[in-house]
Design an enzyme around this catalytic site. Sequence first.
Site, PDB file in Angstrom:
ATOM      1  N   THR A 165     -49.503  -0.492  51.081  1.00 47.67           N
ATOM      2  CA  THR A 165     -50.229   0.578  50.413  1.00 47.67           C
ATOM      3  C   THR A 165     -50.819   1.401  51.531  1.00 47.67           C
ATOM      4  O   THR A 165     -50.966   0.900  52.643  1.00 47.67           O
ATOM      5  CB  THR A 165     -51.340  -0.052  49.535  1.00 47.67           C
ATOM      6  OG1 THR A 165     -50.740  -0.668  48.415  1.00 47.67           O
ATOM      7  CG2 THR A 165     -52.361   0.946  49.043  1.00 47.67           C
ATOM      8  N   ARG A 193     -45.499  -2.252  35.466  1.00 50.53           N
ATOM      9  CA  ARG A 193     -46.618  -2.970  36.106  1.00 50.53           C
ATOM     10  C   ARG A 193     -47.462  -1.975  36.928  1.00 50.53           C
ATOM     11  O   ARG A 193     -46.942  -1.180  37.706  1.00 50.53           O
ATOM     12  CB  ARG A 193     -46.063  -4.069  37.008  1.00 50.53           C
ATOM     13  CG  ARG A 193     -47.135  -4.862  37.784  1.00 50.53           C
ATOM     14  CD  ARG A 193     -47.411  -4.285  39.148  1.00 50.53           C
ATOM     15  NE  ARG A 193     -48.326  -5.093  39.942  1.00 50.53           N
ATOM     16  CZ  ARG A 193     -48.825  -4.737  41.104  1.00 50.53           C
ATOM     17  NH1 ARG A 193     -48.519  -3.563  41.618  1.00 50.53           N
ATOM     18  NH2 ARG A 193     -49.635  -5.522  41.757  1.00 50.53           N
ATOM     19  N   VAL A 194     -48.754  -2.044  36.741  1.00 50.26           N
ATOM     20  CA  VAL A 194     -49.674  -1.207  37.506  1.00 50.26           C
ATOM     21  C   VAL A 194     -50.668  -2.139  38.199  1.00 50.26           C
ATOM     22  O   VAL A 194     -51.201  -3.061  37.575  1.00 50.26           O
ATOM     23  CB  VAL A 194     -50.414  -0.218  36.573  1.00 50.26           C
ATOM     24  CG1 VAL A 194     -51.498   0.528  37.326  1.00 50.26           C
ATOM     25  CG2 VAL A 194     -49.418   0.771  35.956  1.00 50.26           C
ATOM     26  N   ASP A 196     -53.934  -2.474  41.365  1.00 46.90           N
ATOM     27  CA  ASP A 196     -55.326  -2.029  41.536  1.00 46.90           C
ATOM     28  C   ASP A 196     -55.447  -0.605  42.049  1.00 46.90           C
ATOM     29  O   ASP A 196     -56.481   0.051  41.870  1.00 46.90           O
ATOM     30  CB  ASP A 196     -56.037  -2.959  42.531  1.00 46.90           C
ATOM     31  CG  ASP A 196     -55.345  -2.949  43.901  1.00 46.90           C
ATOM     32  OD1 ASP A 196     -54.091  -3.028  43.934  1.00 46.90           O
ATOM     33  OD2 ASP A 196     -56.038  -2.866  44.929  1.00 46.90           O
ATOM     34  N   GLY A 216     -53.466  -5.138  48.888  1.00 48.15           N
ATOM     35  CA  GLY A 216     -53.200  -6.566  48.715  1.00 48.15           C
ATOM     36  C   GLY A 216     -52.539  -6.768  47.373  1.00 48.15           C
ATOM     37  O   GLY A 216     -52.107  -5.807  46.728  1.00 48.15           O
TER      38      GLY A 216
END
Length: 294
Positions: A165, A193-194, A196, A216
Site C-alpha cells: 500500500t 473485498r475491501v 482498511d 498491513g
Amino acid sequence: MSSPPHVIALHGGAGVTPGRDYREATDYMRDLAARLSAQLAAGVSAVDCVEIAVLEMEASGLFVAGRGSAPNADGLVEMDASIMDGARHKAGAVCAIRDAASPIAAARRVMEATPHVLLAGQGASDFARQQGLEQIIDPARFFRMPVGITAADIEAETKALAHGTVGAAALDLTGALAAATSTGGVFGKRPGRVGDTPLPGAGVWADDDVAVSCTGVGEYFILTSAAYDVSARLRYRGGSLESACQGMIDSVGRLGGDGGVIAVNRAGQVAFVFNSPGLKRAVAGSSFEPWSGT
Ligand code: ASP
C-alpha cells in the site's frame, strides 16, 4: 524568527520479503519526500502534499497501488484510497474502484465535490469519470508488477507477502495535518473485498493532533480501528507518538495481524512502527534530512 516545522512521511507498504532488493522503490521514495518537503517549505498545504505524494506513488507502478495494483481472484483489479484533512475534519474515499487511473485523485474529489465520505464500485468509477479524471483504457498496458513481488509469489500462494500500500502523512507551515492511503489490496483477494485503506479511522486518520496512514493485512486494522486508535491513545492516555503507534500495532498483533503505521504530529515529530518483516518508508522535513529504508 525560525519558520514553523514541516514534515512529510511516506510508506510504500508493509509487504516486505526479507532479502529482496527494494532499492528502486526506496530511492524513489527518498527523492519524492525531498521534493515534497521543499514544496511544504514553500507553503503547499498538507492535504495537497499528501495527495501529490500518493498520486505519484500510484503512477510509479513500484508499489501495490495504482499501476502496481494486485489482481483479485477473478483477475480484475479493484483499488481503494482515502484522504483526510485534519484541519477541516473532512475525508474522501473510494473503494473497489476499477477504472480510475488515480484512486487518490478520485478520493480527493469525493472530499471536495460531494457531501459524502466514501463511494464504492461502479458508483465511484462513474463519479471519477464525471469529474474528468483519467481513466484506465487498456488494463494490460496500464498495470505492472511492483518492485519486490514476483509471479512466483502469487503462484506459490505466499499471498500474505504479496501485498502493499502507499501512504503519506504531512504537517504544513500553518500547523495543519493530513494523511492519505491508497492500495491495490492483496493479490488473489475475493472480488468485492475491501480492506482498511479507504476507511477513515482504520487505514487513514488526520485531526488537529496527528496524521496517520496504515498498511498491513487490512482486516486486522479494521477490527482495531487502527488509525483512529493512534489519535485516541494520544488524547486519552498521553505519552509519545511512538508509544501510541506501538500500542496500536500491539493490538493488531494480538489479533494475529501484521503491518505498519506512519504518523506525524503537530510538533513535527514522526513515528514509523511495524511488526511486519519490514516497512518501506521515507521522511523529509525541517528537522529531517531526506531518508528512506525498509
Ligand atoms: N491494507 C491493505 C489491504 O488490506 C494492504 C496493505 O497495506 O498491504 O487492502
